[in-house]
Design a protein around this motif. Structure first.
Motif, mmCIF file in Angstrom:
data_model
loop_
_atom_site.group_PDB
_atom_site.id
_atom_site.type_symbol
_atom_site.label_atom_id
_atom_site.label_comp_id
_atom_site.label_asym_id
_atom_site.label_seq_id
_atom_site.Cartn_x
_atom_site.Cartn_y
_atom_site.Cartn_z
ATOM 1 N N HIS A 174 20.977 17.617 -13.201
ATOM 2 C CA HIS A 174 19.587 18.067 -13.092
ATOM 3 C C HIS A 174 19.435 19.047 -11.923
ATOM 4 N N PHE A 175 20.059 18.730 -10.790
ATOM 5 C CA PHE A 175 20.011 19.627 -9.637
ATOM 6 C C PHE A 175 20.615 20.982 -9.985
ATOM 7 N N THR A 176 21.738 20.971 -10.686
ATOM 8 C CA THR A 176 22.389 22.224 -11.080
ATOM 9 C C THR A 176 21.474 23.018 -12.004
ATOM 10 N N LYS A 177 20.900 22.332 -12.979
ATOM 11 C CA LYS A 177 20.000 22.989 -13.938
ATOM 12 C C LYS A 177 18.782 23.595 -13.245
ATOM 13 N N GLU A 178 18.231 22.885 -12.263
ATOM 14 C CA GLU A 178 17.033 23.347 -11.560
ATOM 15 C C GLU A 178 17.352 24.302 -10.416
ATOM 16 N N GLY A 179 18.646 24.492 -10.115
ATOM 17 C CA GLY A 179 19.033 25.390 -9.031
ATOM 18 C C GLY A 179 18.840 24.795 -7.650
ATOM 19 N N VAL A 180 18.865 23.479 -7.559
ATOM 20 C CA VAL A 180 18.698 22.797 -6.278
ATOM 21 C C VAL A 180 20.047 22.771 -5.562
ATOM 22 N N LYS A 181 20.096 23.401 -4.417
ATOM 23 C CA LYS A 181 21.316 23.442 -3.613
ATOM 24 C C LYS A 181 21.284 22.290 -2.606
ATOM 25 N N THR A 182 22.437 21.771 -2.302
ATOM 26 C CA THR A 182 22.545 20.641 -1.380
ATOM 27 C C THR A 182 21.938 20.966 -0.025
#
Length: 124
Positions: free
Chosen positions: A56-64
């Motif tokens: 989900h983070f990858t899909k939404e473009g959420v970077k660590t």
């Protein structure tokens, strides 16, 4: 962690500052390298333990680095209740940096359903 003896409190603080993470804060380019290591470890742990959230983070473009930087620098003091943050600090001081990653994954796990249901990133 409460230490009444001033000398022992100083020793505990000096030991804290002598950890690899805090030593990196005072070296040129050390901070960037230290956090890149933390980001890589955290991302790997998310993919291993919470694959749906990681995807989900990858899909939404959420970077660590959008959330982990604050968590690590403050050891979760801005995101957890005071008693919980105190426990995190106590265990961090006794077990070291690896515990930070356990807490970070735990926080994401607790927020997992809300994160997956949200259209965008809501960790802050």
């Amino acid at each position: 962690l409460y230490i009444e003896d001033v000398f022992m409190a100083f020793v505990a603080f000096a030991n804290l500052l002598n950890t690899p993470f805090f030593c990196a804060l005072f070296k040129p380019k050390g901070l960037k390298h230290a956090f890149n290591v933390h980001y890589t470890i955290h991302k790997s742990l998310l993919q291993q333990h919470l694959p749906a959230v990681a995807a989900h983070f990858t899909k939404e473009g959420v970077k660590t680095d959008m959330y982990l930087l604050e968590w690590v620098l403050t050891l979760f003091c801005r995101r957890l209740r005071l008693d919980t943050a105190g426990r995190v600090w106590d265990i961090y001081l006794t077990q070291g940096e690896s515990y930070v990653h356990c807490v970070a994954v735990g926080v994401v796990k607790v927020l997992g359903k809300r994160l997956l249901d949200s259209g965008y990133f809501c960790l802050c």
